[in-house]
Design a protein around this motif. Structure first.
Motif, PDB file in Angstrom:
ATOM      1  N   SER A  33       0.834  -1.125   0.063  1.00 14.85           N
ATOM      2  CA  SER A  33       0.001   0.031   0.176  1.00 14.85           C
ATOM      3  C   SER A  33       0.854   1.184  -0.022  1.00 14.85           C
ATOM      4  O   SER A  33       0.270   2.650  -0.150  1.00 14.85           O
ATOM      5  CB  SER A  33      -0.894  -0.049   1.157  1.00 14.85           C
ATOM      6  OG  SER A  33      -0.176  -0.046   2.519  1.00 14.85           O
ATOM      7  N   SER A  36       0.556   4.582  -2.543  1.00 12.87           N
ATOM      8  CA  SER A  36      -0.293   5.709  -2.486  1.00 12.87           C
ATOM      9  C   SER A  36       0.232   6.674  -1.633  1.00 12.87           C
ATOM     10  O   SER A  36      -0.164   7.971  -1.842  1.00 12.87           O
ATOM     11  CB  SER A  36      -1.659   4.984  -1.953  1.00 12.87           C
ATOM     12  OG  SER A  36      -1.380   4.634  -0.546  1.00 12.87           O
ATOM     13  N   GLN A 154      -2.686  -2.587   6.301  1.00 13.97           N
ATOM     14  CA  GLN A 154      -2.893  -1.207   5.968  1.00 13.97           C
ATOM     15  C   GLN A 154      -3.183  -0.540   7.043  1.00 13.97           C
ATOM     16  O   GLN A 154      -2.886   0.690   7.392  1.00 13.97           O
ATOM     17  CB  GLN A 154      -3.936  -1.548   5.043  1.00 13.97           C
ATOM     18  CG  GLN A 154      -4.707   0.110   4.615  1.00 13.97           C
ATOM     19  CD  GLN A 154      -5.895   0.026   3.683  1.00 13.97           C
ATOM     20  OE1 GLN A 154      -5.359  -0.482   2.430  1.00 13.97           O
ATOM     21  NE2 GLN A 154      -6.846   0.309   3.911  1.00 13.97           N
ATOM     22  N   ASN A 251      -9.024  -1.398  -4.438  1.00 11.24           N
ATOM     23  CA  ASN A 251      -7.623  -1.187  -4.348  1.00 11.24           C
ATOM     24  C   ASN A 251      -6.731  -0.507  -5.470  1.00 11.24           C
ATOM     25  O   ASN A 251      -5.928   0.544  -5.244  1.00 11.24           O
ATOM     26  CB  ASN A 251      -6.706  -2.297  -4.291  1.00 11.24           C
ATOM     27  CG  ASN A 251      -6.835  -3.326  -5.110  1.00 11.24           C
ATOM     28  OD1 ASN A 251      -8.011  -3.436  -5.621  1.00 11.24           O
ATOM     29  ND2 ASN A 251      -5.568  -4.159  -5.320  1.00 11.24           N
ATOM     30  N   GLY A 255      -7.722   2.803  -2.841  1.00  6.59           N
ATOM     31  CA  GLY A 255      -6.243   2.332  -2.307  1.00  6.59           C
ATOM     32  C   GLY A 255      -5.109   3.264  -2.892  1.00  6.59           C
ATOM     33  O   GLY A 255      -4.146   3.347  -2.346  1.00  6.59           O
TER      34      GLY A 255
END
Length: 424
Positions: A33, A36, A154, A251, A255
């Motif tokens: 993740s 991002s 996350q 995502n 995400g």
């Protein structure tokens, strides 16, 4: 800790393997993740467009999914410990080289190719393999726990890594991620075992100690043969289609781009990462509840409501961004409950259609469709932001495709019934 200590304590070694797998998946999901968080810093430092950066994320997401159908064969052929150690090493190398990069093509290789393949090995199939190898009873609980690790990763990592990025720079955030990988790598190398037979134990829920069967399939051909069989099933196409839209709206879009979308509206990165973490927290609740409901209600109707409500929430998101933080907070809770709630009913429908023996491989290909949708959204949303100056069109488009997916979910039963009638 060693295997003898585990035996003397009365703890089945399978639970130690589950703990190690949970932590591995948690760290892998947290690192997966990270792009991002890095999108805005890379845009500022290197001058890369969001479309260009998004293309890297898009490739990584797609490869993450594509590895799935083949990872089960690799895990069986070479063993869980060896493949997880190799994947962690590859991931650590790609991250360690990231602070040295100066061009977008280097980011493509390190995060699009290497990181995508490495994290793909440590995804859903790893959890399914562990549960099948080590457990006869409590399989559902184990799969649920390991599936939830992605949301937990996350939840734990995004706010922390965002804070490090803002206060100390993105390079230090990458160094922190490498340190986490190193700790997990050592633990896996020392304590992970491939099969209960390796510690002289029976799978949890039985007293029979059985030597694992040797892998006899073809690492590349078996998944492809399963795909060829799946392509003849209308239900597979419907499940893969709805899961494509699932990835497109989760995502791949939220995400990847929610933090930068919040930045466009003056919302700090740490606060935006906190919103994603909040979604992860409520996703734990939503996915667990979805599994409970899947045992009691029609999975097609559940998917209809999940996709429909998600579509409405995405249509509301542009207004939430323009209104006030409270509206965005409400969106995060509502959307988070629905984040991967689609997985349990999709798995159940896959099992009903293809049987328990083929369900894992078939679901692996359905996940490929999910990641293809996520990859499409990750890239297209970045391009739309460059062209239009905002993410509004991308969010609204995702809302409408979710409403379309809701109609597809209801249609699954009719297609499946028609196919069975034609066969009979």
């Amino acid at each position: 800790m060693n295997t003898n200590a585990a035996k003397s304590s009365g703890v089945h070694y399978g639970w130690i393997v589950v703990l190690l797998t949970f932590v591995t998946l948690l760290v892998s999901a947290g690192i997966r993740s990270m792009p991002s968080i890095l999108l805005l810093p890379f845009e500022k430092e290197f001058g890369w467009s969001r479309g260009g950066i998004s293309s890297v994320i898009s490739i990584g997401i797609f490869l993450y999914g594509l590895v799935g159908p083949f990872s089960a064969a690799l895990l069986q052929r070479f063993g869980i410990r060896r493949m997880v150690v190799l994947s962690l090493i590859l991931l650590a190398v790609s991250l360690s080289l990231t602070p040295l990069m100066t061009a977008l093509w280097q980011y493509e290789i390190l995060w699009g190719l290497v990181s995508g393949l490495a994290t793909g090995m440590m995804a859903n199939v790893l959890g399914v393999t562990v549960s099948n190898q080590w457990f006869v009873k409590r399989k559902g609980l184990v799969v649920g726990m390991l599936t939830a690790s992605a949301a937990t990763g996350q939840l734990l990592f995004l706010p922390l890594l965002a804070k490090i990025t803002v206060e100390f720079g993105w390079r230090n955030a990458v160094h922190a991620a490498v340190a986490a990988i190193a700790v997990v790598l050592v633990a896996v190398a020392i304590w992970m075992r491939n099969h209960p037979y390796d510690v002289g134990a029976a799978p949890y829920g039985t007293d029979e100690i059985v030597k694992p069967a040797a892998f006899t399939g073809n690492l590349l051909l078996s998944p492809l043969l399963a795909l060829r069989s799946a392509l003849r099933s209308p239900t597979f196409w419907m499940l893969a289609g709805t899961f494509f839209f699932c990835g497109f709206s989760t995502n791949g879009l939220i995400g990847t781009h929610l933090i930068s979308a919040c930045g466009d509206h003056g919302i700090p990165e740490v606060m935006a990462a906190g919103l994603l973490a909040l979604m992860g927290l409520f996703d734990l609740v939503g996915t667990t509840l979805s599994g409970w409901l899947s045992d009691r209600l029609d999975s097609r109707k559940l998917l209809f409501w999940y996709y429909g409500l998600r579509g409405l929430s995405l249509l509301f998101l542009p207004y939430a961004l323009d209104m006030n933080p409270l509206m965005l907070f409400i969106f995060s809770i509502f959307y988070g409950l629905d984040w991967i709630a689609t997985v349990p009913p999709t798995v159940k429908l896959t099992t009903q259609e293809f049987g328990k023996e083929k369900a894992g491989m078939m679901f692996g290909w359905i996940v490929v469709a999910h990641q293809l949708g996520a990859s499409t959204a990750a890239y297209s949303a970045g391009v739309m932001r460059d062209l239009l100056g905002s993410y509004t069109a991308a969010f609204i488009a995702a809302g409408f495709v979710c409403l379309f997916a809701a109609l597809m979910a209801i249609r699954i039963s009719k297609v499946s019934a028609a196919a069975r009638q034609a066969v009979s």
